[in-house]
Design a protein around this motif. Structure first.
Motif, PDB file in Angstrom:
ATOM      1  N   GLU A 194       0.812  -1.216   0.000  1.00 47.10           N
ATOM      2  CA  GLU A 194       0.000   0.000   0.000  1.00 47.10           C
ATOM      3  C   GLU A 194       0.845   1.265   0.000  1.00 47.10           C
ATOM      4  O   GLU A 194       0.480   2.270  -0.609  1.00 47.10           O
ATOM      5  N   ASN A 195       1.989   1.212   0.682  1.00 50.58           N
ATOM      6  CA  ASN A 195       2.864   2.382   0.768  1.00 50.58           C
ATOM      7  C   ASN A 195       3.900   2.447  -0.342  1.00 50.58           C
ATOM      8  O   ASN A 195       4.773   3.316  -0.336  1.00 50.58           O
ATOM      9  N   GLY A 196       3.835   1.505  -1.290  1.00 53.16           N
ATOM     10  CA  GLY A 196       4.742   1.524  -2.431  1.00 53.16           C
ATOM     11  C   GLY A 196       6.157   1.085  -2.122  1.00 53.16           C
ATOM     12  O   GLY A 196       7.071   1.316  -2.930  1.00 53.16           O
ATOM     13  N   LYS A 197       6.370   0.449  -0.966  1.00 49.82           N
ATOM     14  CA  LYS A 197       7.707  -0.035  -0.630  1.00 49.82           C
ATOM     15  C   LYS A 197       8.089  -1.228  -1.499  1.00 49.82           C
ATOM     16  O   LYS A 197       9.272  -1.471  -1.761  1.00 49.82           O
ATOM     17  N   VAL A 198       7.093  -1.994  -1.908  1.00 45.82           N
ATOM     18  CA  VAL A 198       7.268  -3.061  -2.892  1.00 45.82           C
ATOM     19  C   VAL A 198       6.140  -2.928  -3.906  1.00 45.82           C
ATOM     20  O   VAL A 198       5.128  -2.254  -3.644  1.00 45.82           O
ATOM     21  N   GLY A 199       6.302  -3.568  -5.067  1.00 48.47           N
ATOM     22  CA  GLY A 199       5.265  -3.493  -6.088  1.00 48.47           C
ATOM     23  C   GLY A 199       4.196  -4.557  -5.883  1.00 48.47           C
ATOM     24  O   GLY A 199       4.129  -5.217  -4.840  1.00 48.47           O
ATOM     25  N   ASP A 200       3.375  -4.715  -6.902  1.00 41.86           N
ATOM     26  CA  ASP A 200       2.311  -5.719  -6.838  1.00 41.86           C
ATOM     27  C   ASP A 200       2.735  -6.945  -7.637  1.00 41.86           C
ATOM     28  O   ASP A 200       2.069  -7.380  -8.569  1.00 41.86           O
ATOM     29  N   ASN A 201       3.888  -7.490  -7.238  1.00 40.12           N
ATOM     30  CA  ASN A 201       4.517  -8.561  -8.011  1.00 40.12           C
ATOM     31  C   ASN A 201       4.468  -9.908  -7.304  1.00 40.12           C
ATOM     32  O   ASN A 201       5.393 -10.711  -7.440  1.00 40.12           O
ATOM     33  N   PHE A 202       3.395 -10.161  -6.554  1.00 39.78           N
ATOM     34  CA  PHE A 202       3.373 -11.324  -5.687  1.00 39.78           C
ATOM     35  C   PHE A 202       2.110 -12.176  -5.856  1.00 39.78           C
ATOM     36  O   PHE A 202       1.078 -11.709  -6.320  1.00 39.78           O
ATOM     37  N   LYS A 203       2.270 -13.412  -5.391  1.00 39.19           N
ATOM     38  CA  LYS A 203       1.141 -14.317  -5.195  1.00 39.19           C
ATOM     39  C   LYS A 203       1.240 -14.884  -3.791  1.00 39.19           C
ATOM     40  O   LYS A 203       2.347 -15.185  -3.322  1.00 39.19           O
TER      41      LYS A 203
END
Length: 303
Positions: free
Chosen positions: A225-234
């Protein structure tokens, strides 16, 4: 009457002499009893915090939290982010801190070693619960824990801190039950490593340095949510509900101060402070809330 009074004085001095300075011993015993029962008036609240996120990011939020506590409690407050989970347990055991933020698993250690007692925890969208996740990169062929287990010999798996509940204890029990993990040296994976923190695990998975990793669900969601990591997960596995991380006090903290601390927590609204704990608020907690974790630790230890 005068003779009787003189006799009583002589008898009193004789009694004290026979006790070998008993007056000092009595004073020491009174002081020790006060310390054990939490009636000592603290001049400063010293707090230790586990590094659930990057230590630098945590310290900025802790500076704000200490200022909030000082205002609400009317006393100096010192908060330190320790380098690892067990360092906080040791700090409580050796009276270096009188309040600490623990993971559920390390709280059980502190409770058993020093009598620490849980008084608060955080809320996530109104609930005092979170989960252990096993995550992979979205490009990974892995879609379930069954895939992870069946392909384990070709995979590198990351835990967080060895003392973390969601980053180590709970997923290690699951993988042990699946027959692919006993400890760091005995397992069926290509490699096992410990990143030391949830944000480090997320980055290791995102950068494809590991094939899968265990992480705190609330911290994982906050990082995204804070953009520390992307949305690259499962998320390929989720544990049962876990009661959130406790704030616990040592034996020297009085009940009156505990009440003031609880009231101060309930007034926290600063978003940077809340984000440091992946929280939306705080609520009261007790030792009984962590009985399931206590039992899980016994299971992991084979007791």
């Amino acid at each position: 009457m005068k003779k009787l009074w003189v006799f009583m004085i002589i008898a009193l001095f004789a009694l004290l002499a026979a006790c070998g300075g008993g007056n000092e011993e009595v004073e020491e015993q009174v002081e020790e009893t006060e310390e054990q029962t939490g009636s000592v008036e603290l001049e400063k609240l010293v707090v230790g915090v586990i590094p659930s996120l990057n230590q630098g990011n945590m310290q900025t939020a802790m500076d704000k939290l200490s200022q909030h506590f000082e205002t609400e409690l009317g006393m100096p407050v010192e908060i330190t982010v320790y380098p690892d989970y067990q360092a906080v347990v040791q700090a409580m055991t050796y009276d270096e801190v009188n309040m600490a933020y623990f993971g559920p698993s390390t709280y059980i250690d502190a409770n058993e070693q020093s009598g620490a007692r849980a008084i608060m925890t955080q809320l996530i969208d109104g609930e005092p619960f979170y989960y252990s996740y096993i995550i992979t990169h979205k490009d990974s062929a892995l879609t379930s824990i069954e895939d992870l287990v069946s392909q384990s010999k070709d995979l590198t798996f990351a835990f967080g801190d060895p003392s973390s509940t969601s980053g180590s204890l709970i997923p290690s029990i699951e993988l042990k039950n699946q027959g692919v993990f006993t400890n760091q040296n005995e397992h069926q994976f290509k490699n096992i490593l410990y990143t030391g923190g949830h944000d480090a695990t997320a980055l290791a998975v995102e950068n494809k340095q590991v094939d899968a990793g265990a992480i705190d669900s609330a911290i994982f969601n906050t990082l995204k949510e804070n953009g520390k990591v992307g949305d690259n997960f499962k998320v390929i596995w989720q544990s049962d509900k876990l009661f959130q991380y406790p704030w616990a006090v040592s034996k020297v903290v009085s009940d009156d101060l505990v009440t003031k601390i609880q009231d101060a927590f309930l007034k926290v609204e600063d978003q940077e402070i809340l984000d440091a704990f992946a929280a939306t608020g705080f609520t009261k907690a007790t030792d009984a809330d962590y009985e399931a974790i206590r039992q899980a630790k016994k299971e992991a230890a084979g007791k």
